[in-house]
Motif scaffolding. Sequence first.
Motif, mmCIF file in Angstrom:
data_model
loop_
_atom_site.group_PDB
_atom_site.id
_atom_site.type_symbol
_atom_site.label_atom_id
_atom_site.label_comp_id
_atom_site.label_asym_id
_atom_site.label_seq_id
_atom_site.Cartn_x
_atom_site.Cartn_y
_atom_site.Cartn_z
ATOM 1 N N GLU A 212 49.423 31.605 33.407
ATOM 2 C CA GLU A 212 47.991 31.770 33.745
ATOM 3 C C GLU A 212 47.285 32.390 32.677
ATOM 4 N N THR A 213 46.314 31.788 32.061
ATOM 5 C CA THR A 213 45.479 32.350 31.085
ATOM 6 C C THR A 213 44.095 33.096 31.467
ATOM 7 N N TYR A 214 43.695 34.089 30.808
ATOM 8 C CA TYR A 214 42.165 34.613 31.099
ATOM 9 C C TYR A 214 41.805 35.092 29.733
ATOM 10 N N PRO A 215 40.618 35.149 29.647
ATOM 11 C CA PRO A 215 39.921 35.637 28.546
ATOM 12 C C PRO A 215 40.139 36.992 28.480
ATOM 13 N N MET A 216 40.169 37.759 27.414
ATOM 14 C CA MET A 216 40.242 39.061 27.053
ATOM 15 C C MET A 216 39.352 39.849 28.065
ATOM 16 N N ALA A 217 38.222 39.319 28.192
ATOM 17 C CA ALA A 217 37.163 40.136 28.812
ATOM 18 C C ALA A 217 37.367 40.204 30.302
ATOM 19 N N ASP A 218 38.469 39.325 30.881
ATOM 20 C CA ASP A 218 38.828 39.535 32.209
ATOM 21 C C ASP A 218 40.218 40.136 32.479
ATOM 22 N N ILE A 219 40.318 40.864 31.418
ATOM 23 C CA ILE A 219 41.993 41.508 31.461
ATOM 24 C C ILE A 219 41.915 42.262 32.790
ATOM 25 N N ASN A 220 41.072 43.139 33.481
ATOM 26 C CA ASN A 220 41.376 43.825 34.598
ATOM 27 C C ASN A 220 41.617 42.710 35.647
ATOM 28 N N ARG A 221 41.201 41.683 35.889
ATOM 29 C CA ARG A 221 41.460 40.737 36.787
ATOM 30 C C ARG A 221 43.097 40.262 36.402
ATOM 31 N N ALA A 222 43.321 39.864 35.144
ATOM 32 C CA ALA A 222 44.620 39.525 34.795
ATOM 33 C C ALA A 222 45.782 40.612 35.257
ATOM 34 N N VAL A 223 45.494 41.428 34.817
ATOM 35 C CA VAL A 223 46.285 43.068 35.198
ATOM 36 C C VAL A 223 46.492 42.943 36.648
ATOM 37 N N ALA A 224 45.409 42.614 37.402
ATOM 38 C CA ALA A 224 45.784 42.743 38.859
ATOM 39 C C ALA A 224 46.561 41.789 39.487
ATOM 40 N N ARG A 225 46.438 40.625 38.698
ATOM 41 C CA ARG A 225 47.182 39.335 39.294
ATOM 42 C C ARG A 225 48.719 39.721 38.883
ATOM 43 N N VAL A 226 48.947 40.425 37.924
ATOM 44 C CA VAL A 226 50.359 40.698 37.456
ATOM 45 C C VAL A 226 50.722 41.764 38.430
ATOM 46 N N ARG A 227 50.016 42.865 38.788
ATOM 47 C CA ARG A 227 50.403 43.791 39.587
ATOM 48 C C ARG A 227 50.547 43.382 40.970
ATOM 49 N N SER A 228 50.027 42.420 41.597
ATOM 50 C CA SER A 228 50.037 41.896 42.836
ATOM 51 C C SER A 228 51.476 41.227 43.095
ATOM 52 N N GLY A 229 52.088 40.593 41.822
ATOM 53 C CA GLY A 229 53.528 40.046 41.937
ATOM 54 C C GLY A 229 53.121 38.341 42.262
ATOM 55 N N ASP A 230 51.710 37.761 42.314
ATOM 56 C CA ASP A 230 51.464 36.614 42.744
ATOM 57 C C ASP A 230 51.447 35.527 41.665
ATOM 58 N N ALA A 231 51.459 35.979 40.088
ATOM 59 C CA ALA A 231 51.429 35.392 39.299
ATOM 60 C C ALA A 231 52.508 34.284 39.250
ATOM 61 N N ARG A 232 52.255 33.003 39.007
ATOM 62 C CA ARG A 232 53.459 31.944 38.336
ATOM 63 C C ARG A 232 53.231 31.458 37.205
ATOM 64 N N TYR A 233 53.881 32.058 36.059
ATOM 65 C CA TYR A 233 54.951 33.044 36.267
ATOM 66 C C TYR A 233 54.595 33.919 35.481
ATOM 67 N N ARG A 234 53.900 33.943 34.107
ATOM 68 C CA ARG A 234 53.314 34.599 33.217
ATOM 69 C C ARG A 234 52.096 34.931 32.995
ATOM 70 N N VAL A 235 51.512 36.150 32.646
ATOM 71 C CA VAL A 235 49.965 36.087 32.417
ATOM 72 C C VAL A 235 49.627 36.341 31.159
ATOM 73 N N VAL A 236 48.640 35.685 30.496
ATOM 74 C CA VAL A 236 48.356 35.866 29.032
ATOM 75 C C VAL A 236 46.877 35.875 28.978
ATOM 76 N N VAL A 237 46.370 36.845 27.931
ATOM 77 C CA VAL A 237 44.982 37.007 27.856
ATOM 78 C C VAL A 237 44.627 36.536 26.607
ATOM 79 N N SER A 238 43.455 35.966 26.188
ATOM 80 C CA SER A 238 42.999 35.328 24.791
ATOM 81 C C SER A 238 41.799 36.089 24.529
ATOM 82 N N ALA A 239 41.840 36.144 23.017
ATOM 83 C CA ALA A 239 40.652 36.718 22.497
ATOM 84 C C ALA A 239 39.195 35.736 22.539
#
Length: 338
Positions: A311-338
């Motif tokens: 699952e990809t997120y822009p770096m500006a949304d990193i807190n949403r991406a971190v929350a996704r990992v913290r929740s354990g709901d990601a399928r299956y890895r989360v990546v942020v991009s510049a």
Amino acid sequence: MSVTALAATSVGAELAPYEYDPGELGPLEVDVDVTHCGICHTDVGMIDNDWGYSRFPVVAGHEAVGVVSAVGTAVDPERMRIGQRVGVGAIAGSCMGCEFCLSGRQQLCAHRDDTVLRGDRGGFASSVRASDWRFAYPIPDAIDSQDAGPLLCAGATVFAPFLRHGVKPTDRIGIVGIGGLGHLAIQFADAWGCDVTAISTSLSKKAEALELGADGFIATRETDELEEAAGTFDFILSTVPADLPWDVYLAALKPQGTLSVVGLPESPMQITPFVLLPSEKRIVGGVPASREETVQMLGFAARHGVRPRVETYPMADINRAVARVRSGDARYRVVVSA
């Protein structure tokens, strides 16, 4: 030079802009302008100080991919150049002089540079520095940058045990957990030629496990399927960060079989000696891969099409991406991009 990063300034805090000066580039060092960075559960653990040794501010991120922007004076110009696409993973350097480094086992070096433990020098930033250019890995053209990041940590962690413990294409192996590590382990094991059984508490993951390359599936919740598989596996790889009924898993191994644990259990492992000793079974731990194991993993993944589901997120949304990992709901890895 100033590096713009995203840091947690206290336990569990949202990441906020943070700048630091990395200092003068050393002779063996390489700076990499980050375009993509995976978010691992270990990153979240450092932000949340789960293990009690985080140093704030924390700039996490140890699955960084980008472009070389500067090289030290002792870097081999034939093997590393400005503009090259590379990745910096869990280990960004080692002493290269101890018995472990000299025998190709840099992951065991007491002085290795663990990217995630640096404090404010991780990959959630405009640039990340490898303390030794040999740990900035050229990314094969066949692998997209968003896929390369998770391979550098999760991929290397589950691939290395195949090399270290002599897994053969004729082996029957079990992969415990179909998550960020397990979904890659299934693919690697299938490409290796093994008979692969996915083992999970969740029956809902059966279809996806089979699609990833598993030949069979064992559900452990409210079933006796694992007990009924006693004595059938040559190798079991546990990728889950949880306590398991270790005696049952050891019983599922053939004599001289190996249980490899790369997911961190929450509690001390309780094992009945009689299950372990008479049949000469083994329990082995796992840490991030050596330099050569990582190189081999990238080449193998490129040739065989092993890729993370991201699952990809822009770096500006990193807190949403971190929350996704913290929740354990990601399928299956989360990546942020510049």
